[in-house]
Design an enzyme around this catalytic site. Structure first.
Site, mmCIF file in Angstrom:
data_model
loop_
_atom_site.group_PDB
_atom_site.id
_atom_site.type_symbol
_atom_site.label_atom_id
_atom_site.label_comp_id
_atom_site.label_asym_id
_atom_site.label_seq_id
_atom_site.Cartn_x
_atom_site.Cartn_y
_atom_site.Cartn_z
ATOM 1 N N PRO A 127 0.817 -0.880 0.028
ATOM 2 C CA PRO A 127 -0.175 -0.171 0.454
ATOM 3 C C PRO A 127 0.638 1.325 -0.039
ATOM 4 O O PRO A 127 0.830 2.059 0.651
ATOM 5 C CB PRO A 127 -0.492 0.062 0.685
ATOM 6 C CG PRO A 127 -0.096 -1.030 2.188
ATOM 7 C CD PRO A 127 1.231 -2.078 1.072
ATOM 8 N N CYS A 128 1.362 1.295 -1.167
ATOM 9 C CA CYS A 128 1.737 2.524 -1.337
ATOM 10 C C CYS A 128 1.382 3.989 -0.873
ATOM 11 O O CYS A 128 2.189 5.109 -0.701
ATOM 12 C CB CYS A 128 3.509 2.789 -2.114
ATOM 13 S SG CYS A 128 2.066 1.926 -4.108
ATOM 14 N N HIS A 129 0.008 3.466 -0.931
ATOM 15 C CA HIS A 129 -0.985 5.138 -1.404
ATOM 16 C C HIS A 129 -0.805 5.378 0.012
ATOM 17 O O HIS A 129 -1.571 7.477 -0.028
ATOM 18 C CB HIS A 129 -1.696 4.936 -2.008
ATOM 19 C CG HIS A 129 -2.698 3.500 -0.999
ATOM 20 N ND1 HIS A 129 -2.172 2.032 -1.829
ATOM 21 C CD2 HIS A 129 -3.614 2.837 -0.555
ATOM 22 C CE1 HIS A 129 -3.299 1.015 -1.518
ATOM 23 N NE2 HIS A 129 -3.924 1.874 -0.157
#
Length: 166
Positions: A127-129
């Site tokens: 989950p880089c977001h």
């Protein structure tokens, strides 16, 4: 080892999913111009591809917060450390790049952490977001800021029990 590439039409656009019988190596947001050339699948999908798509569907329906898929992407030791730390950011939460670099053990690696975050090839699942700017602003996302906003809003609503339809 046989590899596969397949596509999933998600609520945030077309996703390209790649991997092998043993792991997922890519979940990529397709750009509009790329999406028009995505081929339709004609061969049966391997079980790993089916599992990835099923878990993404569950995520988008608000029924999955943690992905349980074997992942593999090549990168430096530091990039691997960053990607592993991204997986520790809880669903529905965000963290600033400054705090993220502290979690990595050195607040001075903020730019290196941001660069490694940007090289993540397994969107959503890693989950880089969930990493945002110091003042809460949405910054840097390979899938585009509109998608980042959608994903964060979706997770926030699911985490707080808000029903949504898309």
């Amino acid at each position: 080892m046989a590899t596969f590439t397949t596509y999933y039409h998600s609520p945030v656009g077309l996703l390209r999913i790649s991997g092998t019988d043993h792991y997922i190596s890519e979940v990529h947001f397709m750009k509009e111009e790329e999406a028009t050339v995505a081929p339709a699948g004609t061969t049966p999908l391997p079980p790993m591809a089916i599992q990835a798509i099923e878990q993404l569907i569950q995520y988008f329906h608000g029924n999955r917060r943690i992905f349980e898929l074997p992942l593999n992407q090549e990168g430096t030791d530091f990039q691997q450390k960053v990607w592993n730390e991204l997986a520790n950011i809880p669903f529905g939460k965000t963290i600033s790049y400054q705090e993220f670099s502290r979690r990595l053990g050195d607040p001075k690696v903020i730019r290196a952490a941001a660069s490694a975050n940007g090289k993540n090839h397994i969107a959503i699942i890693i989950p880089c977001h969930r990493v945002i700017g110091a003042k809460g602003e949405l910054v840097g996302f390979g899938g585009g800021l509109a998608r980042k906003k959608w994903l964060l809003t979706h997770e926030n609503k699911v985490a707080h029990g808000v029903q949504t339809l898309f």
